[in-house]
Write a protein that holds these residues in place. Structure first.
Motif, PDB file in Angstrom:
ATOM      1  N   ALA A   1     -24.340   8.354  19.011  1.00 19.39           N
ATOM      2  CA  ALA A   1     -25.416   8.018  18.080  1.00 19.39           C
ATOM      3  C   ALA A   1     -26.749   8.099  18.806  1.00 19.39           C
ATOM      4  O   ALA A   1     -26.864   7.715  19.969  1.00 19.39           O
ATOM      5  CB  ALA A   1     -25.209   6.620  17.510  1.00 19.39           C
TER       6      ALA A   1
ATOM      7  N   ALA B   1     -24.084  10.945  15.210  1.00 21.76           N
ATOM      8  CA  ALA B   1     -24.543  10.057  14.141  1.00 21.76           C
ATOM      9  C   ALA B   1     -26.043   9.849  14.324  1.00 21.76           C
ATOM     10  O   ALA B   1     -26.460   9.173  15.264  1.00 21.76           O
ATOM     11  CB  ALA B   1     -23.817   8.723  14.199  1.00 21.76           C
TER      12      ALA B   1
ATOM     13  N   SER C   1     -24.289   5.087   8.528  1.00 22.26           N
ATOM     14  CA  SER C   1     -25.296   5.721   7.691  1.00 22.26           C
ATOM     15  C   SER C   1     -26.310   4.682   7.235  1.00 22.26           C
ATOM     16  O   SER C   1     -25.945   3.537   6.951  1.00 22.26           O
ATOM     17  CB  SER C   1     -24.645   6.377   6.470  1.00 22.26           C
TER      18      SER C   1
ATOM     19  N   VAL D   1     -18.932   9.504   9.744  1.00 23.34           N
ATOM     20  CA  VAL D   1     -20.343   9.883   9.753  1.00 23.34           C
ATOM     21  C   VAL D   1     -20.554  10.894   8.637  1.00 23.34           C
ATOM     22  O   VAL D   1     -19.840  11.904   8.577  1.00 23.34           O
ATOM     23  CB  VAL D   1     -20.750  10.513  11.104  1.00 23.34           C
TER      24      VAL D   1
END
Length: 375
Positions: free
Chosen positions: A150, A174, A84, A106
């Motif tokens: 991600a 993510a 994050s 996440v």
């Protein structure tokens, strides 16, 4: 002391890795019957066998075997890496995924009108090491059939949904800029990273950056799609925005993307070529994290223009002024390809149904979707 017993998850983790009982027995030099006895809970292995099991299953001993109270159903407490940009407060819902022997979490966004689906919550705020203490509801379920991806492409949700329907594999996404996603991949925190970084000298996407940043790594780079990046503006383009020079006009409000994103790099190149100082671009310091969040700022009237994909503009029925084509690649370590979950993911990329969805819903060019890029 309360009565305890040894709980083992050998069978669950073995199956999630796609390894047969006989093959596992051969690798750790025990009989197949021994593996069956361990999984059934009728035989507790010695330290050497337990360590061999952990090594072959890319897990830790305490994830394979644990002492649990006789009372069932109590939440687990785990320490996990946090993916994050923003700090997480106690009580923040998270999803978790296991990568090798480490747990990664996440944060789950708060969606209006819906209680977010989550695997647990933050018990202890994130430390300076980027880890947090979590209360997890079903640790065993989260360790199986999950991939952590991600990136910033909003259309990856289409492939994620199809992968889950076809194979039962869950994709935990993510949100991240290209550089951040690749940084997490380098640190071993994600299975797959998405990227659309353009090399300013050659004009090639991703490969030059990967060669520089992953010089000692063996990577597999798979093309997801070709897309268009450009100015996203309100329907009808009321401010008459056409070129980068228009960003310096009075009354034009920009929302930028975060450092490390391909969209921000494109903006910097455009205003540099136009010899437009950043101080003249109203909103340059204002950041939206992702193509869809940036486009939503235009829909809400909070900004007049952003750089994002055509798909982001289509999602909110906004106007789009194309600037350049880009190739969005999915990057992983070569050894990751052998995971059953990754094989299922790559198989879905070859499906004609997925390509049609990407073409119609996102406006992507899928002529190279699923093809391997030479690094």
């Amino acid at each position: 002391m309360s009565k305890t017993s040894i709980e083992n998850r050998v069978a669950q983790i073995r199956k999630s890795r796609g390894i047969g009982a006989a093959e596992l027995a051969r690798r750790i030099e025990v009989s197949r019957q021994t593996i069956y006895a361990i999984e059934a809970g009728t035989y507790v292995p010695n330290t050497e066998v337990a360590l061999r099991l952990a090594q072959e299953l890319e897990s830790s001993v305490d994830e394979l075997f644990s002492l649990r109270d006789s009372e069932r159903g109590a939440p687990d407490v785990v320490n996990a890496d946090v993916l994050s940009d923003a700090p997480l407060a106690e009580g923040q819902p998270v999803r978790i995924c296991q990568i090798g022997s480490r747990w990664v979490s996440v944060p789950v966004p708060n969606t209006p009108f819906f209680m977010p689906e989550a695997d647990g919550i933050v018990k202890r705020a994130v430390s300076i090491t980027g880890r947090a203490g979590l209360i997890v509801f079903a640790k065993e379920e989260a360790s199986q059939k999950r991939l952590l991806l991600a990136g910033c492409d909003p259309a990856t949700s289409l492939v994620s949904n199809m992968v889950e329907r076809v194979s039962g594999i869950e994709i935990v996404s993510a949100p991240a800029s290209s550089k951040l996603a690749l940084s997490w991949l380098k640190e071993g925190k994600v299975h797959i990273a998405g990227s659309h970084l353009r090399d300013p000298e050659s004009g090639e996407f991703n490969v030059p950056y990967l060669r520089e940043q992953f010089a000692e790594e063996e990577l597999l780079v798979v093309t997801f799609a070709h897309w268009e990046e450009g100015f996203v503006v309100a329907a009808g383009n009321p401010k008459g925005i056409r070129t980068s020079e228009d960003l310096g006009r009075r009354g034009v409000r920009l929302v930028n993307r975060e450092p490390g994103s391909g969209s921000r790099a494109l903006l910097d190149r455009l205003i540099g070529e136009a010899e437009l100082p950043r101080s003249k671009v109203h909103g340059y310091e204002r950041v939206a994290f992702g193509h869809l969040p940036a486009a939503f700022q235009i829909l809400s009237g909070a900004a007049d223009v952003c750089i994002a994909t055509r798909s982001a503009a289509q999602t909110f029925r906004l106007d789009f002024i194309p600037i350049q084509g880009a190739r969005y690649d999915l990057v992983m370590r070569k050894r990751t390809r052998d995971l059953p979950a990754v094989r299922a993911f790559l198989d879905v990329l070859q499906r004609a149904t997925l390509r049609r969805k990407l073409e119609v819903l996102a406006g992507y060019d899928t002529s190279e979707t699923g093809s391997v890029v030479v690094v």
